[in-house]
Design an enzyme around this catalytic site. Structure first.
Site, PDB file in Angstrom:
ATOM      1  N   PHE A 378       0.839  -1.194   0.000  1.00  0.00           N
ATOM      2  CA  PHE A 378       0.000   0.000   0.000  1.00  0.00           C
ATOM      3  C   PHE A 378       0.874   1.244   0.000  1.00  0.00           C
ATOM      4  O   PHE A 378       1.852   1.328   0.760  1.00  0.00           O
ATOM      5  CB  PHE A 378      -0.880   0.053   1.255  1.00  0.00           C
ATOM      6  CG  PHE A 378      -2.010  -0.935   1.275  1.00  0.00           C
ATOM      7  CD1 PHE A 378      -3.239  -0.621   0.715  1.00  0.00           C
ATOM      8  CD2 PHE A 378      -1.841  -2.170   1.879  1.00  0.00           C
ATOM      9  CE1 PHE A 378      -4.285  -1.534   0.748  1.00  0.00           C
ATOM     10  CE2 PHE A 378      -2.879  -3.088   1.917  1.00  0.00           C
ATOM     11  CZ  PHE A 378      -4.103  -2.769   1.352  1.00  0.00           C
ATOM     12  N   ASP A 379       0.525   2.205  -0.838  1.00  0.00           N
ATOM     13  CA  ASP A 379       1.072   3.539  -0.678  1.00  0.00           C
ATOM     14  C   ASP A 379       0.470   4.124   0.602  1.00  0.00           C
ATOM     15  O   ASP A 379      -0.608   3.710   1.031  1.00  0.00           O
ATOM     16  CB  ASP A 379       0.699   4.394  -1.891  1.00  0.00           C
ATOM     17  CG  ASP A 379       1.038   5.851  -1.674  1.00  0.00           C
ATOM     18  OD1 ASP A 379       2.198   6.155  -1.381  1.00  0.00           O
ATOM     19  OD2 ASP A 379       0.116   6.687  -1.782  1.00  0.00           O
ATOM     20  N   LYS A 380       1.155   5.074   1.231  1.00  0.00           N
ATOM     21  CA  LYS A 380       0.617   5.648   2.480  1.00  0.00           C
ATOM     22  C   LYS A 380      -0.302   6.823   2.208  1.00  0.00           C
ATOM     23  O   LYS A 380      -1.515   6.734   2.402  1.00  0.00           O
ATOM     24  CB  LYS A 380       1.756   6.089   3.409  1.00  0.00           C
ATOM     25  CG  LYS A 380       1.247   6.683   4.727  1.00  0.00           C
ATOM     26  CD  LYS A 380       2.363   7.210   5.598  1.00  0.00           C
ATOM     27  CE  LYS A 380       2.892   8.547   5.112  1.00  0.00           C
ATOM     28  NZ  LYS A 380       1.903   9.665   5.271  1.00  0.00           N
ATOM     29  N   THR A 381       0.258   7.928   1.712  1.00  0.00           N
ATOM     30  CA  THR A 381      -0.499   9.168   1.596  1.00  0.00           C
ATOM     31  C   THR A 381      -1.551   9.076   0.496  1.00  0.00           C
ATOM     32  O   THR A 381      -1.228   8.814  -0.663  1.00  0.00           O
ATOM     33  CB  THR A 381       0.443  10.347   1.316  1.00  0.00           C
ATOM     34  OG1 THR A 381       1.454  10.381   2.319  1.00  0.00           O
ATOM     35  CG2 THR A 381      -0.326  11.662   1.322  1.00  0.00           C
ATOM     36  N   VAL A 577      -1.455  -1.093  -4.180  1.00  0.00           N
ATOM     37  CA  VAL A 577      -2.563  -0.144  -4.105  1.00  0.00           C
ATOM     38  C   VAL A 577      -1.985   1.251  -3.937  1.00  0.00           C
ATOM     39  O   VAL A 577      -1.188   1.486  -3.020  1.00  0.00           O
ATOM     40  CB  VAL A 577      -3.507  -0.460  -2.928  1.00  0.00           C
ATOM     41  CG1 VAL A 577      -4.761   0.422  -2.990  1.00  0.00           C
ATOM     42  CG2 VAL A 577      -3.900  -1.930  -2.926  1.00  0.00           C
TER      43      VAL A 577
END
Length: 688
Positions: A378-381, A577
């Protein structure tokens, strides 16, 4: 060129068209098919439309160039139904006095529509289900079994009619998406025009209870809008001036004036329909396996049928008529339609159900890949978090109350359009803090701002700006360092003599993120990894909140690709994602890329294989469960189809098969596997 094909109801016909049209257009790889909508598309060919139409007619099907006057599918279905009913009536009439003429009429009405296709298959030396059935009917007549011949013709015709109806059901499920958005738009002033004639920037009205015809931004009015057809959200969403609305969604009790933002051909709904239709052409591995199997299976069974006749008659001297009959039974049960139709119907039903749930999958191959995924990143922001800062803590100092501190901060931030300024103003509004804007406002780039409020000068800014005012104490310094270490951004507020307090802001985690991570682990998808360009303390704070322990921070886009490559090498199939432009390379490198569709960038949407239109991370686990259910249904269909055929092969070899029972079993299996596949239209109720 795209053609509408009448008679394209089964993957068997797709195989015929690939063989016959492929050489004409420069190779079968130039052809793509949409069985549910009866379409054949040809890319990059110089062949004329007339030549293609003539070649299709040779196969027993009819082609019309898209955009021309197409043959009406309803009339075709009525014609097939009428012949099936006629065959059944004639068969029933023949049963009374055992009238051979009644049986003959039933046979002709039932078998008539498939004769052109059977003749084509015979001329080309490529046996298909139509030829198998006609040979069986002719053989039954040759040995005097008129009742058997009529029964086979009627049951086969009934099977094709019901098959076309069931395929049509999935077709209508997709077609229903097209009719969600109204075709007429009511402009401000009352004039109604066609949706395609409305230019971007035009104001239009939406009355209570009406569907919104175009994508746009609310100009005036407040209402709640049911966005389930587009985003899959279960609850209506409040809309006020500045909010985005989508074509095909249902307005609630308030009237809205909307400024169109996209032409009708480019709305989110049009994009969804277009991609769902294109997705049907990207065949999943399960579909490709069935096609390869059927190509070997049909000739093999023809050879087995010949052996069933020749070995007993020539080798053992048994009755020729009896074993010819058993060979015909084997030919009937050999029909591979149940095997080849159920898989594409299942894939398209699953894709349609996903679109209804607000998850756009760009092909069955991606849904099958997602069902097998081993690890996910997963990307964070903007993905695990909302991507928008919000106030998470207010610390008042020097005898001030929280409301007093908020009044000063909001008064200064009313002049700014910075995301943090908007977050502070929104936080104050939620707490009924509505001060007048500060006067003599001056922005200090990279530091903060200064202004006069109620006759006194106040300043607002970063930790560094506080140091410039010389008001930092050891206690304040330690607290600010502690907040920064936990991933929060601090805005300090003060005046000329002291620090009034500070506000801590953070990019808030999506409310469903932690549950989604737990569900992924429960599904056996491990590891779950976070990728971010943010600093390690901020990433670690978000990781703790959502339950992710595998964290890679301070990454450039190329670094994200490198991490994905390492995950693929270590774990096999990997999903990613993300939402931003900087995520696009990693989304493409992953085995399956998933983009946040509403808040995400267009670049990420184009790079991804899946779009989460509601920006709901819970849909990730939902889709994995949905993909696994699709595979279970397809495998069950294949096992059922092959199992019944194996049983009848055994009955035939032992001399206990019958033509009418073989047709009934084949028809029953075709319908059973189709209806089993259509259950996927409902989607899974919960992740397994």
């Amino acid at each position: 060129m795209t053609f509408r094909i009448r008679g394209l109801d089964c993957a068997e016909e797709v195989a015929v068209l690939r063989r016959e049209i492929g050489p004409l257009v420069g190779g079968a790889d130039r052809l793509s098919f949409d069985v549910l909508n009866g379409r054949m598309t040809i890319a990059g060919s110089s062949a004329s439309a007339a030549a293609i139409i003539a070649a299709v007619r040779q196969t027993g099907m009819e082609a019309t160039l898209e955009g021309a006057a197409a043959p009406a599918p309803p009339a075709g279905r009525d014609w097939r139904l009428a012949l099936t009913v006629a065959s059944g009536v004639c068969l029933a009439a023949g049963l009374g006095p055992a009238d051979r003429w009644g049986y003959a009429a039933a046979t002709l009405a039932g078998a008539g529509p498939v004769l052109p296709k059977a003749w084509f298959a015979l001329r080309r030396g490529r046996p298909d289900m139509n030829l198998l059935m006609v040979v069986a009917i002719a053989g039954a007549i040759a040995i005097g079994e008129w009742l058997e011949a009529a029964s086979v013709a009627f049951l086969f015709s009934l099977s094709l009619t019901l098959e076309a109806w069931s395929v049509g059901r999935a077709r209508r499920a997709i077609g229903a998406l097209l009719h969600l958005a109204p075709r007429r738009v009511r402009l401000v002033g009352g004039t109604e025009v066609a949706a395609e004639a409305v230019a971007v920037g035009t104001l239009f009205q939406v009355r209570p209870g009406e569907r919104i015809p175009l994508d746009g931004e609310v100009e005036s009015g407040c209402s709640e809008v049911n966005q389930a057809p587009i985003t899959g959200e279960s609850m209506p969403v409040a809309k006020e001036p500045g909010a985005l609305v989508y074509a095909g969604t249902l307005n609630g009790s308030g009237a809205l004036v909307v400024r169109s933002s996209k032409p009708s051909s480019e709305t989110a709904l049009a994009h969804i329909v277009r991609l769902v239709e294109e997705a049907q052409q990207k065949r999943a591995p399960a579909e490709q396996w069935v096609d390869r199997f059927a190509a070997v299976y049909t000739p093999a069974v023809m050879g087995l049928a010949a052996l069933v006749f020749l070995v007993p008659v020539v080798g053992l001297g048994l009755s020729a008529s009896e074993w010819l009959y058993q060979a015909l039974v084997l030919l009937v049960i050999a029909c591979p339609c149940a095997l080849v139709i159920a898989t594409p119907v299942g894939v398209v039903a699953a894709l349609t159900a996903a679109a209804r749930a607000g998850v756009l999958v760009k092909g069955g191959v991606h849904l099958e890949t997602l069902a097998r995924v081993k690890a996910i990143a997963f990307d964070k922001t903007g993905t695990l978090t909302t991507g928008q800062p919000s106030v998470v803590e207010v610390v008042a100092l020097a005898g001030h109350t929280e409301n007093e501190l908020l009044e000063r901060a909001v008064a200064l931030e009313l002049h700014s359009d910075h995301p943090m300024a908007r977050a502070i103003v929104a936080y104050g509004k939620d707490r009924s803090v509505h001060p007048l804007p500060a006067e003599s406002f001056t922005l200090q780039p990279g530091k903060g701002a200064v202004g006069v409020w109620q006759g006194r000068q106040f300043w607002l800014g970063s930790h560094r700006y506080l140091a410039e005012w010389g008001q930092e104490t050891p206690a304040i310094h330690d607290r600010l360092v502690e907040l920064a270490g936990s991933g929060r951004t601090v805005v300090v507020v003060g005046n000329e003599s002291h620090v009034c307090g500070f506000l801590a802001l953070a990019d808030t985690v999506r409310p469903e993120a932690a549950a989604a991570v737990r569900q992924l682990t429960a599904l056996g998808v491990e590891p779950v990894v976070m990728l971010t360009g943010d600093n390690q303390p901020t990433a670690a704070a978000v990781g703790r909140e959502v339950g992710i322990t595998h964290i890679a921070a301070e990454l450039l886009p190329a670094d994200k690709v490198r991490v994905i490559e390492e995950l693929v090498e270590r774990h096999g199939l990997v999903a990613m994602v993300g939402d931003g432009i900087n995520d696009a390379p990693a989304l493409r490198r992953a085995n399956i890329g998933m983009a946040m569709g509403v808040a995400g960038s267009d670049t990420a949407m184009e790079a991804a294989d899946v779009a989460l239109l509601a920006d709901d991370l819970g849909k990730v686990t939902w889709l994995i469960g949905h993909g696994r259910r699709m595979l279970r249904v397809i495998r069950a269909n294949i096992a059922l189809a092959l199992g019944v055929k194996a049983l009848f092969v055994l009955l035939t070899i032992t001399g206990h098969g019958s033509l009418w029972a073989a047709v009934a079993a084949d028809m029953g299996m075709s319908l059973l596997v189709i209806f089993n596949a259509l259950r996927l239209l409902r989607g899974p109720t919960a992740a397994p």
